[in-house]
Design a protein around this motif. Structure first.
Motif, PDB file in Angstrom:
ATOM      1  N   PHE A  28       0.837  -1.204   0.000  1.00 13.58           N
ATOM      2  CA  PHE A  28       0.000   0.000   0.000  1.00 13.58           C
ATOM      3  C   PHE A  28       0.873   1.255   0.000  1.00 13.58           C
ATOM      4  O   PHE A  28       0.650   2.185  -0.790  1.00 13.58           O
ATOM      5  N   LEU A  29       1.862   1.287   0.889  1.00 14.50           N
ATOM      6  CA  LEU A  29       2.741   2.450   0.962  1.00 14.50           C
ATOM      7  C   LEU A  29       3.546   2.615  -0.321  1.00 14.50           C
ATOM      8  O   LEU A  29       3.825   3.731  -0.760  1.00 14.50           O
ATOM      9  N   TRP A  30       3.925   1.470  -0.923  1.00 18.02           N
ATOM     10  CA  TRP A  30       4.678   1.541  -2.182  1.00 18.02           C
ATOM     11  C   TRP A  30       3.804   2.128  -3.294  1.00 18.02           C
ATOM     12  O   TRP A  30       4.241   2.996  -4.043  1.00 18.02           O
TER      13      TRP A  30
ATOM     14  N   ASP B  35       5.297   5.645  -3.177  1.00 22.37           N
ATOM     15  CA  ASP B  35       6.343   5.599  -4.196  1.00 22.37           C
ATOM     16  C   ASP B  35       5.785   5.877  -5.596  1.00 22.37           C
ATOM     17  O   ASP B  35       6.230   6.796  -6.294  1.00 22.37           O
ATOM     18  N   ILE B  36       4.793   5.063  -5.981  1.00 24.48           N
ATOM     19  CA  ILE B  36       4.293   5.170  -7.360  1.00 24.48           C
ATOM     20  C   ILE B  36       3.459   6.440  -7.564  1.00 24.48           C
ATOM     21  O   ILE B  36       3.688   7.202  -8.510  1.00 24.48           O
ATOM     22  N   PHE B  37       2.470   6.677  -6.654  1.00 24.31           N
ATOM     23  CA  PHE B  37       1.548   7.796  -6.874  1.00 24.31           C
ATOM     24  C   PHE B  37       2.176   9.143  -6.508  1.00 24.31           C
ATOM     25  O   PHE B  37       2.188  10.070  -7.330  1.00 24.31           O
ATOM     26  N   ILE B  38       2.711   9.261  -5.290  1.00 23.06           N
ATOM     27  CA  ILE B  38       3.189  10.568  -4.830  1.00 23.06           C
ATOM     28  C   ILE B  38       4.566  10.902  -5.423  1.00 23.06           C
ATOM     29  O   ILE B  38       4.743  11.941  -6.067  1.00 23.06           O
ATOM     30  N   ILE B  39       5.555  10.003  -5.178  1.00 23.53           N
ATOM     31  CA  ILE B  39       6.924  10.332  -5.595  1.00 23.53           C
ATOM     32  C   ILE B  39       7.066  10.270  -7.117  1.00 23.53           C
ATOM     33  O   ILE B  39       7.442  11.257  -7.765  1.00 23.53           O
ATOM     34  N   ASP B  40       6.756   9.072  -7.675  1.00 25.50           N
ATOM     35  CA  ASP B  40       6.903   8.944  -9.133  1.00 25.50           C
ATOM     36  C   ASP B  40       5.823   9.717  -9.885  1.00 25.50           C
ATOM     37  O   ASP B  40       6.107  10.454 -10.831  1.00 25.50           O
ATOM     38  N   GLY B  41       4.546   9.556  -9.425  1.00 23.79           N
ATOM     39  CA  GLY B  41       3.437  10.134 -10.180  1.00 23.79           C
ATOM     40  C   GLY B  41       3.365  11.637 -10.090  1.00 23.79           C
ATOM     41  O   GLY B  41       3.322  12.332 -11.110  1.00 23.79           O
TER      42      GLY B  41
ATOM     43  N   GLY C  34       5.039  13.881 -12.491  1.00 22.52           N
ATOM     44  CA  GLY C  34       4.065  14.972 -12.523  1.00 22.52           C
ATOM     45  C   GLY C  34       4.706  16.301 -12.866  1.00 22.52           C
ATOM     46  O   GLY C  34       4.194  17.060 -13.703  1.00 22.52           O
ATOM     47  N   SER C  35       5.834  16.599 -12.225  1.00 24.65           N
ATOM     48  CA  SER C  35       6.518  17.867 -12.525  1.00 24.65           C
ATOM     49  C   SER C  35       7.036  17.877 -13.962  1.00 24.65           C
ATOM     50  O   SER C  35       6.996  18.908 -14.650  1.00 24.65           O
TER      51      SER C  35
END
Length: 663
Positions: free
Chosen positions: A602-604, A608-614, A619-620
């Motif tokens: 869930f945290l990954w 990781d995927i949604f917040i950091i990568d996404g 996103g930026s």
């Protein structure tokens, strides 16, 4: 040799021999490997005794920095040395036991692969433990703390081709990480509220923050610090529920069991709490938590030793129980008594592990006590030394364990009379554990050394493929290189308790380092007798007869197996719970691990995927890409377009300036 040079010698001698043996040991051979590492530990041991004399007799204390490791703003972290009464005792215990283990290893590991690597590991472990006990700040303490954890991982998994050993060392590593997270959070809070990580600065600051509350809660900050730091001790010192790694660590070679589980790694948590006694004295809540943890260990985990058939696992559960006794003493505020039992336990438990290893060598690496019996006449030295260790661990006078254990019982009673929360539980568990300790200790002794020679019955079942571990000859006494450490460990297991009793009870041996709580200090002034008086009075006190009754029950069950079988059948549901070790392994493996995987996934996915990568990375990048497509239309290469934008720019600037001047 005086001053800083002798301190550096103690620290660096095992490190230098470890590195040298690790790099060049295979090329230079077995003789060089064990000789050089033993020389290093011998030098450290001799210097430790010199330091003990300088500190205890001449009162030389040292607290200084060796060099600056890190500077951040106004904060400086140095590698330093603290040599005081507590350090001097711990140095002697660690180096003495380590020296005996090094010598013993020559015989035990003589025919094993990785001989040189093993000596390099145990010398490195000794260095890490010395760094831990000589630290004068939390950062260096954490370095030694993690260092012994890392090397124990390597040692428990020494037989890296053996699947059970790999599982055991990974289990130990991961369980200790749980405790170390709490330990690290505790250190962070210490730094946040005290502004320093040096012991002396922190202790000086404690009274100014004594009544401070942790932000966002109504919890006392010192209580939170103490409990978080103790969670670290629960991992290293195998306190319930973070104890599950220790019995499985028996997968490592027997010398490691003696080194890690007798005098060093598992006592790191006991040492840490004693070192921070000024902090723990300010939190009765934290002391109560410690009392309950110790009570659970010494009784409920000690019971598991009764049903074990592996000779090393019986001694391992005995270690869990004895660590519980030390923890109870800490929770009662009798820190000096906890260190007293730490010292006596180091010798008699190290003796028991080494004697068990001697039996294993004689039995061609068989560890099941049901396949032993009648070994006393074949192995008289091993038998006598194991008998001494068993009498010491039970607490029969005048053996060493009697004095330290009896003072723990007195501490629990004093805490009870002073209405300390949890003290009544500690009194029950410590007294009841005497019976349990005697039962499993003498069950081991009777099954291994007395009665029918069951290994003769088993010899017909071994095929030619087993000849490596099951030779045709009968068991015989281990070689001198194994029996010598047994004899040398047996001597302090007899005498060290009586010799050191007054020094620890009065606090003289740890003066200026460890500070017992007021009710313990006052109680010992009224009740602490001399060694001779304690031996005389033991015949009219309950603990001696509780221990003897455990011995008697062990003898009855051993002589009449039908009685023990019927008793087991009558309590079959309870026996099944004990056999499953209270289902703690199942809890970790079948419940917590799947939950951890779900939480981790869930945290990954979210973190990781949604917040950091996404959002942050991709996103930026996508945002910049979209705006760049718009801006690219402006940069079309036509002069008239650029002129229009320039005119609009000038108009905007004039409008802004006009408003600024006139309005």
């Amino acid at each position: 040799m005086t001053g800083i040079s002798i301190y550096l010698t103690i620290i660096l001698a095992p490190l230098i021999t470890s590195i040298t043996t690790g790099i060049f040991g295979v090329k230079l051979g077995k003789t060089f490997s064990h000789s050089f590492t033993i020389l290093g530990v011998l030098i450290a041991t001799i210097c430790s005794y010199i330091v003990l004399y300088q500190v205890q007799i001449e009162h030389h204390v040292y607290n200084g920095a060796l060099y600056t490791w890190l500077t951040v703003g106004t904060q400086t972290i140095s590698v330093g040395i603290l040599i005081d009464t507590l350090t001097s005792i711990m140095l002697v215990v660690v180096t003495s036991v380590s020296l005996m283990v090094h010598i013993y290893t020559i015989g035990y590991m003589a025919h094993e692969e990785g001989y040189e690597r093993f000596f390099s590991y145990i010398s490195l472990f000794t260095f890490m433990m010395i760094m831990l006990v000589t630290s004068n700040n939390f950062v260096q303490l954490f370095f030694g703390w993690e260092g012994v954890g890392l090397v124990s991982y390597l040692l428990i998994g020494f037989y890296y081709k053996k699947e059970s050993a790999i599982f055991a060392n990974l289990k130990a590593f991961l369980i200790n990480r749980i405790g170390d997270l709490g330990f690290l959070l505790g250190i962070a809070l210490v730094f946040m509220y005290c502004g320093s990580l040096y012991y002396t600065d922190v202790f000086a600051k404690l009274h100014t923050i004594r009544f401070d509350i942790l932000f966002g809660t109504n919890w006392n900050i010192i209580t939170v610090m103490c409990i978080l730091l103790f969670i670290g001790a629960m991992g290293k010192s195998a306190q319930f529920p973070l104890h599950v790694w220790l019995p499985d660590s028996m997968e490592g070679p027997t010398p490691i069991s003696a080194l890690i589980h007798a005098a060093t790694m598992v006592t790191a948590g006991i040492f840490m709490v004693a070192r921070l006694s000024p902090m723990y004295n300010l939190s009765e809540t934290a002391l109560s938590v410690i009392i309950y943890a110790g009570g659970i260990n010494c009784f409920f985990l000690g019971i598991l030793g009764i049903i074990q058939n592996d000779i090393k696992r019986v001694v391992a559960y005995s270690t869990l129980s004895q660590l519980g006794y030390m923890t109870v003493a800490l929770g009662c505020g009798a820190y000096s008594v906890a260190i007293f039992h730490l010292m006596t336990h180091a010798f008699f438990k190290g003796l028991l592990f080494l004697a068990a290893g001697s039996v294993i060598v004689a039995m061609h690496h068989e560890q099941d006590m049901r396949k032993m019996g009648g070994l006393a006449k074949y192995m008289p030295v091993t038998y006598i030394t194991m008998l001494i260790g068993s009498l010491a661990v039970v607490g029969i006078p005048p053996f060493a364990g009697f004095f330290s254990k009896d003072m723990i019982l007195s501490s629990a009673v004093i805490a009870y009379h002073n209405h300390i929360p949890g003290a009544s539980f500690a009194v029950f568990t410590t007294y009841a554990s005497i019976f349990i300790t005697a039962l499993y200790s003498f069950r081991l002794l009777f099954m291994t050394f007395h009665g029918k020679e069951r290994f003769l019955d088993e010899s017909h079942h071994h095929n030619h493929e087993d000849n490596k571990h099951h030779a045709s000859h009968k068991p015989r006494e281990s070689p001198f290189v194994i029996t010598l450490p047994l004899v040398l460990m047996a001597i302090p297991s007899i005498i060290v308790g009586g010799l050191c009793l007054i020094g620890f009870v009065t606090g003289k041996f740890v003066f200026g380092s460890v500070f017992n709580v007021s009710w313990i200090v006052n109680g010992f002034k009224e009740e602490a007798p001399s060694a001779i008086e304690m031996i005389k009075e033991s015949v009219i006190h309950l603990p001696l007869y509780i221990g003897l009754s455990g011995l008697l029950v062990a003898y009855i069950f051993y002589k009449n197996p039908n009685i023990s079988n019927k008793f087991v059948q009558s309590i079959k549901p309870i026996y099944n719970i004990l056999d499953k070790k209270y289902y703690m392994d199942d809890l970790y493996i079948k419940v917590l691990m799947p939950c951890g995987r779900i939480l981790g996934k869930f945290l990954w996915n979210i973190g990781d995927i949604f917040i950091i990568d996404g959002l942050l990375v991709n996103g930026s990048a996508n945002l910049i890409n979209r705006y760049s497509k718009i801006l690219r239309k402006i940069q079309n290469g036509f002069i008239n377009s650029y002129a229009i934008f320039m005119i609009f720019g000038v108009i905007i600037m004039l409008t802004f300036c006009t408003n600024l001047i006139f309005g």
